[in-house]
Design an enzyme around this catalytic site. Sequence first.
Site, PDB file in Angstrom:
ATOM      1  CB  SER A   1      18.500  27.141 120.626  1.00  0.00           C
ATOM      2  OG  SER A   1      18.070  28.080 119.474  1.00  0.00           O
TER       3      SER A   1
ATOM      4  CG  ASN B   1       9.167  38.064 117.640  1.00  0.00           C
ATOM      5  OD1 ASN B   1       9.449  36.883 118.241  1.00  0.00           O
ATOM      6  ND2 ASN B   1       9.195  38.120 116.175  1.00  0.00           N
TER       7      ASN B   1
ATOM      8  CG  HIS C   1      12.043  38.024 111.923  1.00  0.00           C
ATOM      9  ND1 HIS C   1      10.874  37.051 111.793  1.00  0.00           N
ATOM     10  CD2 HIS C   1      12.529  37.988 110.537  1.00  0.00           C
ATOM     11  CE1 HIS C   1      10.778  36.740 110.352  1.00  0.00           C
ATOM     12  NE2 HIS C   1      11.750  37.455 109.757  1.00  0.00           N
TER      13      HIS C   1
ATOM     14  CD  GLU D   1      17.501  33.793 115.785  1.00  0.00           C
ATOM     15  OE1 GLU D   1      16.841  33.656 116.530  1.00  0.00           O
ATOM     16  OE2 GLU D   1      17.613  33.336 114.529  1.00  0.00           O
TER      17      GLU D   1
HETATM   18  C1  GRF Z   1      14.598  31.508 115.868  1.00  0.00           C
HETATM   19  O1  GRF Z   1      15.204  31.773 114.659  1.00  0.00           O
HETATM   20  C2  GRF Z   1      13.807  32.782 116.058  1.00  0.00           C
HETATM   21  O2  GRF Z   1      14.385  33.866 115.422  1.00  0.00           O
HETATM   22  C3  GRF Z   1      12.459  32.457 115.279  1.00  0.00           C
HETATM   23  O3  GRF Z   1      12.341  31.103 115.647  1.00  0.00           O
HETATM   24  C4  GRF Z   1      13.642  30.623 115.895  1.00  0.00           C
HETATM   25  C5  GRF Z   1      13.313  29.775 117.151  1.00  0.00           C
HETATM   26  O4  GRF Z   1      14.505  28.873 117.361  1.00  0.00           O
HETATM   27  N1  GRF Z   1      11.438  33.339 115.773  1.00  0.00           N
HETATM   28  P1  GRF Z   1      14.666  28.397 118.969  1.00  0.00           P
HETATM   29  O5  GRF Z   1      13.317  27.515 119.398  1.00  0.00           O
HETATM   30  O6  GRF Z   1      14.838  29.597 119.813  1.00  0.00           O
HETATM   31  O7  GRF Z   1      15.614  27.393 119.016  1.00  0.00           O
END
Ligand code: GRF
Length: 207
Positions: free
Chosen positions: A16, A108, A110, A180
């Site tokens: 996502s 990255n 997080h 995010e």
């Molecule tokens: C996200 O919560 C990111 O912060 C972490 O892994 C998850 C990935 O989710 N590192 P997606 O595959 O981008 O939906």
Amino acid sequence: MSSPLRLAVLASGGGSNLQALLDAAPGAPFEVALCVSNRADAGALGRARGAGCATAVLDADALASDAATTATLLDAFARHDVNFVALAGYMRKIPPDVVRTFKGRMLNIHPALLPAFGGKGLYGHRVHEAVLAYGVRWTGATVHLVDEEYDTGPIVLQEPVPVHADDTPETLAARVLAVEHRLYPEAVRLFARGRVTIDGRRVVIQS
Ligand code: GRF
């Protein structure tokens, strides 16, 4: 840095955050040039193909050693003129030579407010479970530069997210993910526009 910024997104899961970057790219000073996964069945690869973006899967040989992973990744990046890397739910440690090659050019994301609730073993839902178990009232999302450890690189952007009394790891993950998806493209945009300078641990953003 050449313009526009050409991004490789590394993802192991649903993707996502990759999707948020793909959606933000038209009209933005960056493009997603390549999506790399260590898993052939990663949802992220389907999203990349759907957007007409090149994909690569690291096979067992490539993943057998740091040296082989390094060679495969750097070769894929070179073939697609990649000059910036975004890890988006990538579950493998990046070999040190790749980190060094992309020093200051690898991010990255997080799903917590680092340095809390980060480090080895704290990924995915484990992060949100740890946040709920600890009882903090606020969590959030952090975009940081990648160094040779887990989740310790200089912080670029952070945004807090409230923890609700009735949250489950799933409801909390969804609230954090929504943030995010806004924060990650914003961070990449800042680098693409040359607004970021790195001063040791401190990341300075010009407005
Ligand atoms: C996200 O919560 C990111 O912060 C972490 O892994 C998850 C990935 O989710 N590192 P997606 O595959 O981008 O939906």
